[in-house]
Every structure is written in C-alpha cells, then in structure tokens.
Design an enzyme around this catalytic site. Structure first.
Site, PDB file in Angstrom:
ATOM      1  N   HIS A 208      29.012  29.414  36.491  1.00 16.87           N
ATOM      2  CA  HIS A 208      30.382  28.999  36.157  1.00 16.87           C
ATOM      3  C   HIS A 208      30.963  28.342  37.408  1.00 16.87           C
ATOM      4  O   HIS A 208      31.477  29.028  38.298  1.00 16.87           O
ATOM      5  CB  HIS A 208      31.230  30.209  35.740  1.00 16.87           C
ATOM      6  CG  HIS A 208      30.779  30.829  34.454  1.00 16.87           C
ATOM      7  ND1 HIS A 208      30.888  30.167  33.245  1.00 16.87           N
ATOM      8  CD2 HIS A 208      30.210  32.027  34.178  1.00 16.87           C
ATOM      9  CE1 HIS A 208      30.420  30.949  32.281  1.00 16.87           C
ATOM     10  NE2 HIS A 208      29.996  32.074  32.819  1.00 16.87           N
ATOM     11  N   GLU A 236      24.900  30.255  31.675  1.00 18.54           N
ATOM     12  CA  GLU A 236      26.292  30.119  31.207  1.00 18.54           C
ATOM     13  C   GLU A 236      26.984  28.931  31.872  1.00 18.54           C
ATOM     14  O   GLU A 236      28.155  29.019  32.258  1.00 18.54           O
ATOM     15  CB  GLU A 236      27.091  31.410  31.506  1.00 18.54           C
ATOM     16  CG  GLU A 236      26.487  32.671  30.913  1.00 18.54           C
ATOM     17  CD  GLU A 236      27.349  33.918  31.074  1.00 18.54           C
ATOM     18  OE1 GLU A 236      28.529  33.803  31.450  1.00 18.54           O
ATOM     19  OE2 GLU A 236      26.829  35.019  30.808  1.00 18.54           O
TER      20      GLU A 236
HETATM   21  C1  XIL Z   1      33.353  35.390  27.779  1.00 21.41           C
HETATM   22  C2  XIL Z   1      33.528  34.774  26.392  1.00 21.41           C
HETATM   23  O1  XIL Z   1      33.122  33.424  26.419  1.00 21.41           O
HETATM   24  C3  XIL Z   1      34.979  34.885  25.963  1.00 21.41           C
HETATM   25  O2  XIL Z   1      35.142  34.449  24.616  1.00 21.41           O
HETATM   26  C4  XIL Z   1      35.452  36.336  26.088  1.00 21.41           C
HETATM   27  O3  XIL Z   1      36.827  36.410  25.792  1.00 21.41           O
HETATM   28  C5  XIL Z   1      35.192  36.878  27.471  1.00 21.41           C
HETATM   29  O4  XIL Z   1      33.817  36.719  27.786  1.00 21.41           O
HETATM   30  N1  XIL Z   1      30.412  35.975  31.923  1.00 21.41           N
HETATM   31  C6  XIL Z   1      29.732  36.490  30.833  1.00 21.41           C
HETATM   32  C7  XIL Z   1      30.197  36.193  29.454  1.00 21.41           C
HETATM   33  O5  XIL Z   1      28.661  37.096  31.011  1.00 21.41           O
HETATM   34  O6  XIL Z   1      29.946  37.241  28.568  1.00 21.41           O
HETATM   35  C8  XIL Z   1      31.671  35.828  29.432  1.00 21.41           C
HETATM   36  O7  XIL Z   1      31.985  35.386  28.113  1.00 21.41           O
HETATM   37  C9  XIL Z   1      31.984  34.775  30.462  1.00 21.41           C
HETATM   38  C10 XIL Z   1      31.670  35.284  31.856  1.00 21.41           C
END
Ligand code: XIL
Length: 315
Positions: A208, A236
C-alpha cells in the site's frame, strides 16, 4: 493489453484483483473483474475475515466467501484466501480475550482448520497470519500475542496446513517492502518457523504505497525472502495520492506502478501481483486515509488511467 495474459506469459501464476461482495451487484464492474485475460486471480477484501466467518464462537458463516469463491471458479480464476488470524476485524468474542492459553489455542485451531477446510481445493494461497508486527519490529500486542506469545503463528500455520495441504501458506504484512526493523523482524520469524519445521510457503508484500514513495529496494527486499526458500507475492497493491489528482501525480503514479511490477518481474520467486481492487470506485483508501485516494489503475468510471499503461509496460 490484458494484464493476466501478459503476466502469465512471463511465468507469473496470476495478475489479480481484490473484490468485495457489495460490488458484485455492479454489472459493469463485474464484467471487467471476471475477464480472466485481465485478472487471473481474485482475493475477497473482507468476506473471509474472522468477523465474517465466525461471528460467534463455533458458528460459521460462509455465504460471502462462498460467493467470491464461486465467482472465481466460474471465471476460471485462482483464489487467494484472506485471512485466518489478524488483530483487526475480529468479532468481540475473540478480541475481548480472557481466554487461557489452551483455550485460545483451541479457538485458533478450530477457526483456521474450519475456514481453510471449507475452501479446501479452491485456494491457491492463504494469508494465514496477517500483520503480526508493529512498524518498529515489535510484536503487535493483540489478544493472540498477549495470550500465547509468538507461538500463535505456528499454531495457525499448522492448523491451516492440516486443513488444506495443497494451499500455499503465507504470512502477509505491510511496511516490509524496504529494509528496516519490521522487515528484519519478519525475516527472523521466518527463520525461527523454519527451524521449528513449521509449514510456511510464502510472504505477502501488501504494497500500500504513496505516489512518489515506492521503495527503491523493493526487489532486494523480495529477494531476502526468496533466499530463504519462500515464494513471495505482491498481495494488496495500490498507490495513493493526496487529492485532487493532477496530470503530474497521475504520471508519477504510472512510473510507480511500473516500478512495483518490474520488481516482482525481476524476482523469480515472485509468483504474482494482486491490486487491492482495480478501480477507484471501490478502493478502501479514501475512507481510511483522509484526503487521499485515486490509488487504483482504473478510475471511478471504470476507465483505465496512466497507471494501467505503467503496468502494461512493465509486463
Ligand atoms: C480493508 C478492506 O479493503 C476494507 O473494505 C475494510 O474496511 C478494511 O480492510 N490490509 C489488509 C486488508 O490486510 O485486509 C485491508 O482491507 C487493507 C489493509
């Protein structure tokens, strides 16, 4: 140019996207998501988490996860399981704690073996443990660590392994994409799990990122884990900016996506990349990081952005 077609031609197992159940009523969205030339893999953004799958002790609900699993199967796409044990999105019966070590061990074993067992044969890889560390490399002091110490990680991995021996078992984490205390803590954990003979196949790099801040040592970071015999994946990916987006920010974002994909491409044990939803329409970013957004390769109208072309150039 179709991302999964390009990626698999390079030897990747998939190029994929996260998705979430409420979005599946959007037919234009689903049409792009379901094109397996574009996306060869999907991850449920929420519906396999603990609060969704075991809201009360011993009561399992799989309707949301099953909908994503059948979508993947119908589309001929791989599925990543996300996740078994995480400090967040826990039902209060777990997070409120008060269990002794033997009881919490049994709760983790039941949860992981039931959820992983339910999807046995349908999952390429599972994020068995998500985000175990603080940014300074110390353990998160959640209910699991507070009760069991670091043993909870092996307890979860062993239970998952017993429930689906064919699934690749991952630890998934963020802020490990660059050298530092958190990355070192995870490297040390991997070595200690391996010494103990605990099953572990891969490390998920969440990625991220912020526009202009992609770590220059991402490839080297991936290689530190493949050097330990593990596979790695970008699980992600999104690259956010302070809104409003400008042409300059979108151009930098294109370069940034290209760098991330190039890093995975350069590492033979990097098996694939998943973007944390493909469109700004459904990104988690604006609701989590105030004033930020536009993090995905497709805009809110499901039109590709320069970031998409950056991914294509790197593949
Ligand atoms: C996020 C989802 O995308 C959202 O919809 C939810 O409200 C919160 O979680 N790291 C992770 C994911 O491992 O599970 C998270 O996903 C984002 C950060």
């Amino acid at each position: 140019s179709e991302l999964n077609t390009l990626a698999t031609a390079l030897g990747w197992k998939y190029f994929g996207s996260a998705t979430d159940n409420p979005e599946l009523t959007d037919t234009a969205y689903v049409a792009i998501l379901s094109d397996n030339g574009m996306f060869g893999q999907i991850t449920p953004g929420n519906s396999m988490k603990w609060d969704a799958t075991e809201p009360e002790r011993g009561t399992f609900t799989f309707s949301g996860g099953d909908a994503i699993a059948s979508l993947a199967e119908g589309n001929g796409q791989l599925l990543r399981g996300h996740n078994c044990v995480w400090y967040n999105q826990l039902p209060s019966w777990v997070s409120s704690g008060g269990f002794d070590a033997a009881t919490l061990t049994s709760i983790i074993q039941t949860h992981c073996s039931t959820v992983v067992g339910h999807y046995k044969g349908q999952i390429y890889s599972w994020d068995v443990v998500n985000e175990p560390f603080n940014d300074d490399g110390t353990w998160r002091t959640d209910v699991f660590f507070n009760t069991l110490g670091e043993d909870y990680v092996g307890i979860a991995l062993e239970a998952a392994s017993g429930a689906d021996p064919a699934a690749k078992l991952y630890i998934n984490e963020y802020n490990i994409e660059s050298a530092g205390a958190k990355q070192t803590a995870l490297l040390n954990l991997v070595q200690s799990l391996q010494s103990a003979g605990t099953p572990l196949d891969g490390i998920g790099f969440q990625c991220h990122f912020i526009v202009g801040e992609v770590p220059t040592d991402l490839q080297a970071s991936l290689e530190k884990f493949t050097a330990l015999g593990l596979e790695v994946a970008i699980t992600e990916l999104d690259i956010r900016m302070t809104l409003p987006s400008t042409d300059a920010l979108l151009a930098q974002q294109k370069t940034d996506y290209e760098s991330v994909i190039a890093a995975c491409r350069a590492v033979s044990g990097c098996v694939g990349t998943t973007i944390w939803d493909y469109t700004d329409k459904y990104s988690w970013v604006p609701s989590t990081f105030s004033g930020q957004g536009a993090a995905c390769p497709w805009d809110e109208n499901l039109v590709t952005k320069p970031a998409f072309d950056g991914i294509v150039s790197a593949l």
